[in-house]
Motif scaffolding. Structure first.
Motif, PDB file in Angstrom:
ATOM      1  N   ASP A  63      -1.829  -3.304   1.741  1.00  0.00           N
ATOM      2  CA  ASP A  63      -0.757  -4.126   2.313  1.00  0.00           C
ATOM      3  C   ASP A  63      -1.317  -5.375   2.977  1.00  0.00           C
ATOM      4  O   ASP A  63      -0.636  -6.040   3.757  1.00  0.00           O
ATOM      5  CB  ASP A  63       0.066  -3.323   3.319  1.00  0.00           C
ATOM      6  N   ALA A  64      -2.569  -5.703   2.677  1.00  0.00           N
ATOM      7  CA  ALA A  64      -3.212  -6.857   3.284  1.00  0.00           C
ATOM      8  C   ALA A  64      -2.927  -8.124   2.492  1.00  0.00           C
ATOM      9  O   ALA A  64      -2.645  -8.084   1.290  1.00  0.00           O
ATOM     10  CB  ALA A  64      -4.719  -6.623   3.366  1.00  0.00           C
TER      11      ALA A  64
ATOM     12  N   ALA B 119       5.016  -9.590  -0.441  1.00  0.00           N
ATOM     13  CA  ALA B 119       5.959  -8.997  -1.401  1.00  0.00           C
ATOM     14  C   ALA B 119       5.265  -7.835  -2.090  1.00  0.00           C
ATOM     15  O   ALA B 119       4.050  -7.886  -2.343  1.00  0.00           O
ATOM     16  CB  ALA B 119       6.426 -10.028  -2.430  1.00  0.00           C
ATOM     17  N   ARG B 120       6.015  -6.783  -2.407  1.00  0.00           N
ATOM     18  CA  ARG B 120       5.419  -5.562  -2.943  1.00  0.00           C
ATOM     19  C   ARG B 120       4.846  -5.746  -4.351  1.00  0.00           C
ATOM     20  O   ARG B 120       3.937  -5.026  -4.750  1.00  0.00           O
ATOM     21  CB  ARG B 120       6.465  -4.433  -2.953  1.00  0.00           C
TER      22      ARG B 120
ATOM     23  N   LYS C  55       7.740   0.097   1.815  1.00  0.00           N
ATOM     24  CA  LYS C  55       8.935  -0.606   1.360  1.00  0.00           C
ATOM     25  C   LYS C  55       9.747  -1.140   2.534  1.00  0.00           C
ATOM     26  O   LYS C  55      10.362  -2.202   2.443  1.00  0.00           O
ATOM     27  CB  LYS C  55       9.796   0.322   0.490  1.00  0.00           C
ATOM     28  N   LYS C  56       9.741  -0.398   3.647  1.00  0.00           N
ATOM     29  CA  LYS C  56      10.432  -0.890   4.842  1.00  0.00           C
ATOM     30  C   LYS C  56       9.674  -2.058   5.471  1.00  0.00           C
ATOM     31  O   LYS C  56      10.276  -3.031   5.928  1.00  0.00           O
ATOM     32  CB  LYS C  56      10.580   0.245   5.859  1.00  0.00           C
TER      33      LYS C  56
ATOM     34  N   TRP D 238      10.506  -7.505   0.521  1.00  0.00           N
ATOM     35  CA  TRP D 238      10.642  -8.412  -0.616  1.00  0.00           C
ATOM     36  C   TRP D 238       9.925  -7.852  -1.838  1.00  0.00           C
ATOM     37  O   TRP D 238       8.845  -7.258  -1.725  1.00  0.00           O
ATOM     38  CB  TRP D 238      10.087  -9.793  -0.267  1.00  0.00           C
ATOM     39  N   LEU D 239      10.510  -8.058  -3.008  1.00  0.00           N
ATOM     40  CA  LEU D 239       9.948  -7.522  -4.245  1.00  0.00           C
ATOM     41  C   LEU D 239       8.969  -8.473  -4.913  1.00  0.00           C
ATOM     42  O   LEU D 239       7.820  -8.121  -5.169  1.00  0.00           O
ATOM     43  CB  LEU D 239      11.076  -7.178  -5.217  1.00  0.00           C
TER      44      LEU D 239
END
Length: 292
Positions: free
Chosen positions: A213-214, A220-221, A280-281, A285-286
């Motif tokens: 997640d860095a 965005a995921r 996801k929380k 953003w996707l």
């Protein structure tokens, strides 16, 4: 394009979902020499094919048979003055291509190099020959269609106005060509840099079982999918202008939103459960931070 961490016990089977089978063997961390060789071989042929279309009349011949007019490279043996540019770089000028066609050839070559780099340097999952052939065929088809759009008088972005002068040179291109080239560069960076970062994250032993997640992955995921959409759209804009770009953007957004993201979400949910739900929380953003 790949998942986040090496497989744990019992998590090394390909995933099948209601959205169909993913081309990439999610969770299967092993090399497939035949698949790799197939992909490198087929993708390496694409720049040569695009050169034949753009420089040696393959595209013009096909379009003429379809009753469409094309932009000539030469008129009575003389380069068409309004279309020909000298870059000052001997290797590029030896290709005898107008600048808009040279830019498109560079995009085709860049996409080949980027995708080979992805498979050999940033992806750890199995890529079998069938997937290699499918992905290669798709990219060659889309690139060839773009080359056709560029050389057709009805669709070519090279004929658009106004012209934009390239800073520091006397060269100029149409506005769609300039915008498309900029989008291509941004999109390539936005796809490649996060994938390199994720590979390094996954290779660190202390990150085993964690979700990356860095950096851009906190924006965005599926930031790499967003980057791919941007450079593919830029490629189309540089070839066929705004309409072509809008069509390509809509196609890739639809594909990612209704298939690819769903496949990845099912895989990640099954693998990481609560950790993926929390990610996801944290990152709502996707594809594009602050937009979608």
């Amino acid at each position: 394009m790949s998942s986040q961490t090496p497989p744990t016990s019992g998590d090394n089977e390909p995933k099948h979902t209601g959205l169909g089978k993913d081309l990439i063997q999610r969770g299967v961390y092993k090399s497939n020499p035949l698949g790799t060789a197939t992909f490198i071989g087929l993708r390496s042929l694409d720049p040569f094919l695009q050169y034949q279309i753009l420089a040696h009349g393959w595209g013009s011949s096909l379009l003429t048979k379809l009753g469409l007019s094309t932009i000539p490279l030469y008129a009575s043996g003389t380069p068409v003055a309004t279309m020909m540019h000298e870059t000052g770089i001997r290797l590029l000028d030896s290709l005898n291509l107008p600048l808009p066609r040279l830019i498109l050839l560079a995009m085709a070559t860049g996409s080949t190099l980027k995708q080979i780099f992805w498979l050999t340097c940033t992806s750890k999952e199995e890529f079998p020959p069938r997937a290699a052939a499918t992905v290669s065929a798709y990219n060659t088809f889309v690139n060839s269609l773009a080359s056709m759009l560029l050389i057709s008088t009805a669709t070519s972005a090279a004929l658009s106005t106004p012209l934009v002068t390239i800073p520091g040179t006397s060269l100029s291109v149409s506005l769609p060509t300039a915008v498309g080239a900029a989008m291509y560069a941004v999109g390539m960076a936005l796809e490649t840099v996060p994938e390199i970062q994720r590979r390094r994250f996954k290779d660190a032993p202390e990150n085993r079982g964690r979700i990356c997640d860095a950096g851009p992955w906190g924006w965005a995921r599926h930031i790499n999918y967003g980057g791919y959409t941007i450079w593919r759209t830029g490629y189309a804009v540089a070839a066929g202008g705004w309409t072509a770009g809008a069509v390509v953007a809509a196609w890739h957004l639809w594909t990612f939103a209704f298939r690819s993201i769903g496949l990845m979400d099912e895989y990640m949910s099954g693998r990481y459960a609560e950790r993926w739900a929390q990610y996801k929380k944290d990152v709502p953003w996707l594809l594009f931070p602050g937009i979608y």
